[in-house]
Design an enzyme around this catalytic site. Structure first.
Site, short mmCIF file in Angstrom:
data_model
loop_
_atom_site.label_atom_id
_atom_site.label_comp_id
_atom_site.label_asym_id
_atom_site.label_seq_id
_atom_site.Cartn_x
_atom_site.Cartn_y
_atom_site.Cartn_z
N ASP A 102 0.79 -1.24 0.00
CA ASP A 102 0.00 0.00 0.00
C ASP A 102 0.82 1.29 0.00
O ASP A 102 0.26 2.38 -0.08
CB ASP A 102 -0.97 0.00 1.20
CG ASP A 102 -0.26 -0.18 2.55
OD1 ASP A 102 0.92 0.21 2.68
OD2 ASP A 102 -0.91 -0.71 3.49
N HIS A 119 6.57 -7.85 -0.99
CA HIS A 119 5.50 -8.37 -1.84
C HIS A 119 5.09 -7.39 -2.94
O HIS A 119 3.99 -7.47 -3.47
CB HIS A 119 4.28 -8.75 -0.98
CG HIS A 119 4.56 -9.89 -0.05
ND1 HIS A 119 3.75 -10.24 0.99
CD2 HIS A 119 5.58 -10.79 -0.05
CE1 HIS A 119 4.27 -11.29 1.63
NE2 HIS A 119 5.37 -11.63 1.02
N CYS A 127 3.79 -6.86 -16.85
CA CYS A 127 3.32 -7.85 -17.81
C CYS A 127 3.92 -9.20 -17.45
O CYS A 127 5.15 -9.31 -17.27
CB CYS A 127 3.72 -7.46 -19.23
SG CYS A 127 3.38 -8.79 -20.41
#
Ligand code: NAD
Length: 246
Positions: A102, A119, A127
């Protein structure tokens, strides 16, 4: 609290491992807390796997809709994030290893160079075929304009947020930086993580084996509590300011 403050004051190289629990008081639900997304809807965990995302176009369409209305876009840092900025200003905070996507640590004012995003981040897309990376806002504009599952503009591959899903490997360099940080700290402060996700949770054992004192600040028990010298269960937005401004 005096003993806890002494432990913190004695540390000269602190590493924080943060999890979703530090952002719940900013309005972003965690996964496994009492009001967590997976606690309320256990079946939704399956949709968080890389396999479901790549194999099922419906999962991707739902993921894009969820990203459009994700609470992260309007979330603001809370006193717990800001307390870690105060800690950094003492010169003793070496790194914040975060499982969060976040960017609230950076928004609060933590030095981006010291924040290790284990993460990834929801603020970018990647992509899955060619690795092209762009700001998330571009893809969300395409979804709003009528593309329910926008493909990569370079190669036509599947686009995803630049976050780690279940079944997806962590970036090797990022994990290496995190391991180096925890193996050279003298205090590891865990804030708001159930410590249920590997390899992030294993960093606690790594720090303990390297001789660090472990302090766990989490509302519910974790599998690593036996390694902690100090365990605190209070809400982080109250607890962390009290620890860093004794
Ligand atoms: P988790 O949901 O497994 O555990 C969160 C823990 O925080 C719980 O044990 C809960 O009891 C505790 N907690 C919640 N609010 C708290 C508070 N105010 N004070 C003290 N403790 C509190 O989260 P995790 O361990 O970070 O693992 C979940 C995974 O999901 C991570 O990999 C992360 O990438 C991702 N995730 C990220 C966000 C985010 O970026 N904010 C939100 C949800 C999930």
């Amino acid at each position: 609290m005096a003993l806890v403050n002494t432990t913190l004051a004695a540390a000269s190289r602190i590493v924080v491992l943060s999890g979703a629990g530090i952002s719940t008081e900013s309005g972003i639900p965690d996964f496994r807390g009492p009001n967590g997304l997976w606690t309320r809807e256990p079946g939704s965990q399956r949709l968080s796997s890389l396999r479901a995302y790549t194999e099922d176009p419906e999962v991707r369409r739902r993921s894009w809709q969820a990203r459009l209305s994700h609470p992260v876009w309007s979330a603001e840092p809370n006193p717990a994030h800001r307390a870690l900025v105060t800690l950094e200003h003492t010169g003793r905070l070496a790194a914040i290893v975060t499982q969060n996507i976040d960017r609230l640590h950076q928004k609060a004012g933590s030095d981006p160079e010291r924040v290790i995003e284990l993460h990834g981040s929801i603020f970018d897309t990647v992509c899955l075929s060619c690795g092209d990376r762009r700001p998330m806002s571009e893809a969300l504009d395409r979804v709003r304009a009528g593309e329910p599952d926008p493909p990569c503009l370079v190669c036509g591959g599947i686009l995803k947020s630049a976050t780690i899903s279940f079944g997806q490997s962590l970036d090797r360099e990022v994990l290496l930086r995190a391991k180096e940080a925890v193996q050279t700290c003298d205090l590891m402060l865990v804030t708001g993580s159930s410590l249920a996700v590997q390899p992030a949770a294993g960093l606690v054992g790594l720090a303990a084996r390297a001789g660090a004192t472990v302090m766990i600040c989490n509302a519910s028990p974790t599998p690593y509590d036996h390694l902690a010298a100090v365990i605190l269960r209070d809400p982080l937005a109250e607890l962390l300011p009290a620890l860093t401004n004794p």
